[in-house]
Design a protein around this motif. Sequence first.
Motif, PDB file in Angstrom:
ATOM      1  N   SER A  70       0.963   4.717  -2.343  1.00 53.95           N
ATOM      2  CA  SER A  70       0.836   6.002  -1.823  1.00 53.95           C
ATOM      3  C   SER A  70       2.150   6.726  -2.518  1.00 53.95           C
ATOM      4  O   SER A  70       1.981   7.970  -2.932  1.00 53.95           O
ATOM      5  CB  SER A  70       0.918   6.040  -0.427  1.00 53.95           C
ATOM      6  OG  SER A  70       0.837   7.437  -0.043  1.00 53.95           O
ATOM      7  N   HIS A  71       3.369   6.268  -2.392  1.00 50.83           N
ATOM      8  CA  HIS A  71       4.683   6.951  -2.921  1.00 50.83           C
ATOM      9  C   HIS A  71       4.437   7.320  -4.363  1.00 50.83           C
ATOM     10  O   HIS A  71       4.904   8.401  -4.896  1.00 50.83           O
ATOM     11  CB  HIS A  71       5.759   6.226  -2.614  1.00 50.83           C
ATOM     12  CG  HIS A  71       6.011   5.996  -1.077  1.00 50.83           C
ATOM     13  ND1 HIS A  71       6.108   7.105  -0.389  1.00 50.83           N
ATOM     14  CD2 HIS A  71       6.634   4.966  -0.207  1.00 50.83           C
ATOM     15  CE1 HIS A  71       6.499   6.658   0.934  1.00 50.83           C
ATOM     16  NE2 HIS A  71       6.725   5.610   0.978  1.00 50.83           N
ATOM     17  N   ASN A  99       0.875  -1.181   0.093  1.00 58.14           N
ATOM     18  CA  ASN A  99       0.004  -0.225  -0.062  1.00 58.14           C
ATOM     19  C   ASN A  99       0.857   1.090   0.146  1.00 58.14           C
ATOM     20  O   ASN A  99       0.737   2.031  -0.725  1.00 58.14           O
ATOM     21  CB  ASN A  99      -1.062  -0.064   1.174  1.00 58.14           C
ATOM     22  CG  ASN A  99      -1.867  -0.965   1.015  1.00 58.14           C
ATOM     23  OD1 ASN A  99      -2.172  -1.812   0.138  1.00 58.14           O
ATOM     24  ND2 ASN A  99      -2.380  -1.211   2.319  1.00 58.14           N
ATOM     25  N   SER A 100       2.065   1.339   0.871  1.00 58.94           N
ATOM     26  CA  SER A 100       2.873   2.638   0.995  1.00 58.94           C
ATOM     27  C   SER A 100       3.399   2.732  -0.439  1.00 58.94           C
ATOM     28  O   SER A 100       3.736   3.921  -0.622  1.00 58.94           O
ATOM     29  CB  SER A 100       4.037   2.034   1.995  1.00 58.94           C
ATOM     30  OG  SER A 100       4.727   0.874   1.723  1.00 58.94           O
ATOM     31  N   THR A 101       3.886   1.795  -1.131  1.00 62.59           N
ATOM     32  CA  THR A 101       4.227   2.076  -2.692  1.00 62.59           C
ATOM     33  C   THR A 101       3.369   2.478  -3.359  1.00 62.59           C
ATOM     34  O   THR A 101       3.909   3.692  -4.303  1.00 62.59           O
ATOM     35  CB  THR A 101       4.546   0.516  -3.072  1.00 62.59           C
ATOM     36  OG1 THR A 101       5.690  -0.077  -2.457  1.00 62.59           O
ATOM     37  CG2 THR A 101       5.400   0.814  -4.689  1.00 62.59           C
TER      38      THR A 101
END
Length: 361
Positions: free
Chosen positions: A39-40, A35-37
């Motif tokens: 977002s980035h 998920n963080s990828t």
Amino acid sequence: MAAGGYAGVREGVGTIAGNRKVGIKDVARVAQVANSTVSHVLNGTASISPEVRARVLDAATELGYLAERKVKATISALRTVLLAVNDDALPENETNLFSWTVLNALSRDCERRGVRLAPFAAAGNLSAEQVLAAASEVSADGVIIVNDDNRDLLNGIRAGGIPAVLINGEDQGMQVDSVTPGNRFAAQLATSWLISHGHRKILHITWAGRTTIHRRLDGFQDAFRASGLPLSDAPVLRVGGYEPRFGEEAIRQWLAEHGGMDGVTALFCASDNLAFGAIRGLVAAGLKVPDDVSVMGFDGVALGELVMPPLSTVKVPLEQMGPAALNLLEQRILSADSDRAAHRLELGCSIIERSSVANLP
């Protein structure tokens, strides 16, 4: 699907039940990343490899997530943009400050958004075949054309099917999106400003340039009509180009043909470059600026405040044109609508008052 995209995206689309709202978790699952990828990638907050970025963007596009968030400027659907220009638009020099400033701002905005800008410079006029081939070679998502509004070029690129935006030009067929200064309205504003300073006979120095240059002539004449002044007091002198030497030649030509300024108290030049040359020509002829003749430019390049006297001019929002073109290109791609009407975006201009213009009694 874009080159380098993830083949499982379309399969993943069908696994979202019902019509529930798509979220970052869905994009991450289909792209097979954290998920963080996601977002980035969408917010440009970390360096992500091109391969992973492509997978995330493909997934977000196919799931409709990118379109839902397209109003957020932090998201970019662009990966590679071809910049198509004439080779004389690239170097930074005294005569090229307009294009150089526009391109420099465009480059900075691409860097901020994580977009690769691939330049393609042609000697002489651009051709649609050249541009389309260059775009294919770098797998460009879209094309930005600078200064060249040749009809054959624009029609050919439109027929090629690749999204494109024209900077500082007009597509008269309204087939290609464009970003340009509000040339006609700005020229009328500038001429009306000169008239408000007491000038009644104003010489417009211009050249046989693009449609955008013709708009400046239109605005010049609009101001005389709106003020109830005769067009006979709005002479037009066309020279061979926009470089300062043509401004000098214009003054020599006018003085020789008329035995002096012939009642002209102000010059409105279609570019700052012409104004720089005109000032040199006036000084060489023994005339003082602005005591004898006032001079007004158009563009607002940085050199204007360094010449003597500092040049009054029309300030074009040069640093906003590139980012605006990227926005139009992104909107075109996100809409995925072949029937979407071409958009012509005109940016407002303003007057910079300096000491090259004097009030008349």
